[in-house]
Scaffold this motif. Structure first.
Motif, short mmCIF file in Angstrom:
data_model
loop_
_atom_site.label_atom_id
_atom_site.label_comp_id
_atom_site.label_asym_id
_atom_site.label_seq_id
_atom_site.Cartn_x
_atom_site.Cartn_y
_atom_site.Cartn_z
N VAL A 264 -0.04 4.21 -5.05
CA VAL A 264 1.11 5.13 -5.23
C VAL A 264 1.00 6.33 -4.34
CG1 VAL A 264 2.12 4.02 -7.34
CG2 VAL A 264 0.25 5.88 -7.26
N TYR B 222 0.85 -12.40 2.32
CA TYR B 222 0.44 -12.17 1.11
C TYR B 222 0.79 -13.22 0.08
CZ TYR B 222 -0.72 -9.42 -3.03
OH TYR B 222 -1.27 -8.68 -4.52
N PHE C 245 -0.24 -3.82 -12.33
CA PHE C 245 -1.39 -4.69 -11.64
C PHE C 245 -1.76 -4.29 -10.34
CE2 PHE C 245 0.04 -7.49 -15.38
CZ PHE C 245 -1.06 -6.99 -16.18
N ASN C 246 -2.84 -4.02 -9.86
CA ASN C 246 -3.16 -3.63 -8.49
C ASN C 246 -2.32 -2.81 -7.75
OD1 ASN C 246 -5.42 -5.63 -8.73
ND2 ASN C 246 -3.84 -7.15 -8.86
N VAL C 247 -1.67 -1.69 -8.43
CA VAL C 247 -0.72 -0.88 -7.66
C VAL C 247 -1.00 0.51 -7.91
CG1 VAL C 247 0.93 -0.72 -9.65
CG2 VAL C 247 1.78 -0.39 -7.27
N ASP D 64 10.69 2.52 -6.11
CA ASP D 64 9.41 2.99 -5.71
C ASP D 64 8.97 3.39 -7.24
OD1 ASP D 64 7.61 4.98 -4.95
OD2 ASP D 64 8.92 6.15 -3.50
N ALA D 65 7.62 3.21 -7.47
CA ALA D 65 6.87 3.78 -8.64
C ALA D 65 6.89 5.22 -8.60
CB ALA D 65 6.04 2.86 -8.79
N GLY E 143 5.14 -2.48 -9.12
CA GLY E 143 4.37 -3.07 -7.79
C GLY E 143 3.97 -4.46 -8.18
N CYS E 144 5.30 -5.18 -8.24
CA CYS E 144 4.89 -6.63 -8.86
C CYS E 144 4.82 -7.56 -7.52
CB CYS E 144 6.51 -7.18 -9.54
SG CYS E 144 7.81 -7.23 -8.37
N MET F 132 9.08 -8.20 -0.36
CA MET F 132 8.29 -8.61 -1.67
C MET F 132 9.14 -9.18 -2.46
SD MET F 132 4.88 -8.47 -1.25
CE MET F 132 3.41 -7.77 -0.54
N TRP G 248 4.00 -3.20 3.39
CA TRP G 248 4.05 -4.33 2.48
C TRP G 248 4.98 -5.33 3.09
CZ3 TRP G 248 0.06 -4.62 -0.26
CH2 TRP G 248 -0.79 -3.77 -0.44
N LYS H 199 7.12 3.58 2.90
CA LYS H 199 5.99 3.06 1.92
C LYS H 199 6.19 1.72 2.10
CE LYS H 199 6.23 6.74 -1.48
NZ LYS H 199 6.75 7.25 -2.96
N SER I 95 8.83 -2.79 -1.89
CA SER I 95 8.99 -3.49 -0.66
C SER I 95 10.03 -4.65 -0.87
CB SER I 95 7.69 -4.28 -0.43
OG SER I 95 7.85 -5.49 0.42
C1 LIG Z 1 -1.77 -5.50 -3.96
S1 LIG Z 1 -0.02 -5.48 -4.06
C2 LIG Z 1 -0.33 -6.16 -5.88
C3 LIG Z 1 0.97 -7.02 -5.97
C4 LIG Z 1 0.94 -7.71 -7.75
N1 LIG Z 1 1.00 -6.55 -8.63
C5 LIG Z 1 -0.42 -8.29 -7.89
O1 LIG Z 1 -1.31 -7.89 -8.60
O2 LIG Z 1 -0.70 -9.23 -7.04
C6 LIG Z 1 0.43 -4.05 -4.12
C7 LIG Z 1 1.76 -4.22 -4.37
O3 LIG Z 1 2.40 -2.69 -4.72
C8 LIG Z 1 3.59 -2.45 -3.87
N2 LIG Z 1 3.69 -0.90 -3.90
C9 LIG Z 1 3.05 -0.23 -3.04
N3 LIG Z 1 3.07 1.24 -3.40
C10 LIG Z 1 4.28 1.14 -4.28
C11 LIG Z 1 5.12 2.02 -4.85
N4 LIG Z 1 5.08 3.42 -4.74
N5 LIG Z 1 6.00 1.71 -5.75
C12 LIG Z 1 6.22 0.45 -6.05
N6 LIG Z 1 5.58 -0.50 -5.44
C13 LIG Z 1 4.38 -0.16 -4.65
C14 LIG Z 1 3.33 -3.10 -2.74
O4 LIG Z 1 4.76 -3.30 -2.04
C15 LIG Z 1 2.87 -4.38 -3.06
O5 LIG Z 1 4.00 -5.39 -3.25
#
Ligand SMILES: C[S@@+](CC[C@H](N)C(=O)[O-])C[C@H]1O[C@@H](n2cnc3c(N)ncnc32)[C@H](O)[C@@H]1O
Length: 223
Positions: free
Chosen positions: A126, A23, A120-122, A103-104, A55-56, A81, A16, A12, A78
Motif C-alpha cells: 500500500v 501471477y 495477505f501479502n499486501v 484501493d486499500a 489485496g486479494c 486481477m 499489477w 497503482k 487491480s
Molecule cells: C503479492 S499480490 C498478493 C495477492 C494475494 N493476496 C495473495 O496473497 O496471493 C499483491 C496484491 O495486492 C494488490 N494491491 C497492491 N496495492 C494495493 C492497494 N493499494 N489496494 C488494494 N490492493 C493492492 C495488487 O494488485 C496485488 O493483487
C-alpha cells in the motif's frame, strides 16, 4: 475507482494489471506454508462472519475461504486481477463471494461492517500503511479480527530493499514497496487499536519473514 491523495488508484493498478495473467499462472512458492495459513484462517472463521479481504489478487485465497464464512467481499486495486478472480468464480460459483475493485489506501470499505478483515501479502504494497490500516480497521466491527500475513522487507537481506528492489523498480519489474520490520508492523497494529492475539510463522522454506498475525479490534467492553 477511488483516488487517494498520493497516486490515483489507476496508477497503482498499472503494475499489477500488467503481470496479472502471469501471477495467476505461477505456482505458489511454498504450498505447505500456504495450506497452513489457509487452515489456520479457516479455524478463525464462522458461518455467520462477514469477511472483507484487501489485496486479494486473483482470488485464490478468497475462493478457498468463502465456504467457511457467511459472506466474503474480496477486493483489489487491480481491475485485471479482479477480472481473473471473477473468471475463476464464474467457473465454480459461490453465492456468498463477490470480487470488487478497491484501493486499500482509500476509505472505501464502510464503518464497522465486517467481522473479519484479511490482508495477505499486501500491507507492504500500500502507499501509506496508516491510511490503509485506518480504512481496513474502520471497516472492522469492535471485537472483530484482523488477520494478516505480510513480508517484512526490512527483516530480509538489506541487498533486497537497498539494491535489488530499486533496480527492479527502475526496470518496471517491481512495484513501490514499504520496508518495515515485524515489530514496526505490530506497533502500527497496536497503535490502530488492535490487540495482537497471535504471531506465527507458517513458511516451510528457509527463514520466514512473513509473520501471520491475528489481532482483535478493541471495543467498548475493553475500556
Ligand atoms: C503479492 S499480490 C498478493 C495477492 C494475494 N493476496 C495473495 O496473497 O496471493 C499483491 C496484491 O495486492 C494488490 N494491491 C497492491 N496495492 C494495493 C492497494 N493499494 N489496494 C488494494 N490492493 C493492492 C495488487 O494488485 C496485488 O493483487
Amino acid at each position: 475507482m477511488a483516488v487517494t491523495a498520493d497516486r490515483p488508484a489507476a496508477a497503482k493498478a498499472r503494475f499489477w494489471d500488467k503481470i496479472a495473467r502471469k501471477y495467476a499462472a505461477d505456482p505458489i512458492a511454498d504450498m505447505a506454508g500456504y495450506e497452513a495459513t489457509l487452515a489456520r484462517t479457516r479455524a478463525l472463521l464462522a458461518p455467520t462472519h462477514r469477511v472483507l479481504e484487501i489485496g486479494c489478487g486473483t482470488g485464490t485465497t478468497a475462493l478457498h475461504l468463502a465456504p467457511s464464512c457467511g459472506h466474503l467481499v474480496a477486493t483489489d486495486v487491480s481491475p485485471e486481477m479482479i477480472a481473473i478472480a471473477r473468471e475463476k468464480l464464474a467457473a465454480g460459483p459461490q453465492p456468498n463471494l463477490e470480487f470488487q475493485v478497491a484501493d486499500a489506501d482509500a476509505p472505501v470499505f464502510g464503518q464497522a461492517c465486517y467481522d473479519v478483515v484479511l490482508a495477505f501479502n499486501v500491507l507492504h504494497l500500500v502507499a501509506d500503511l496508516d491510511a490503509a490500516l485506518t480504512s481496513a480497521l474502520g471497516a472492522l466491527a469492535p471485537g472483530g479480527l484482523f488477520i494478516s500475513k505480510t513480508p517484512c522487507l526490512a527483516d530480509m537481506n538489506p541487498l533486497l530493499s537497498k539494491v535489488l528492489l530499486p533496480a527492479m523498480r527502475l526496470l518496471g519489474k517491481a512495484p513501490p514497496v514499504l520496508c518495515f520490520r515485524a515489530p514496526d508492523l505490530q506497533a502500527a497494529l497496536t497503535r490502530h487499536g488492535l490487540e495482537i492475539l497471535a504471531v506465527e510463522h507458517h513458511g516451510t522454506k528457509g527463514k520466514d519473514r512473513r509473520p501471520f498475525i491475528v489481532a482483535r479490534r478493541r471495543g467498548p467492553a475493553d475500556r
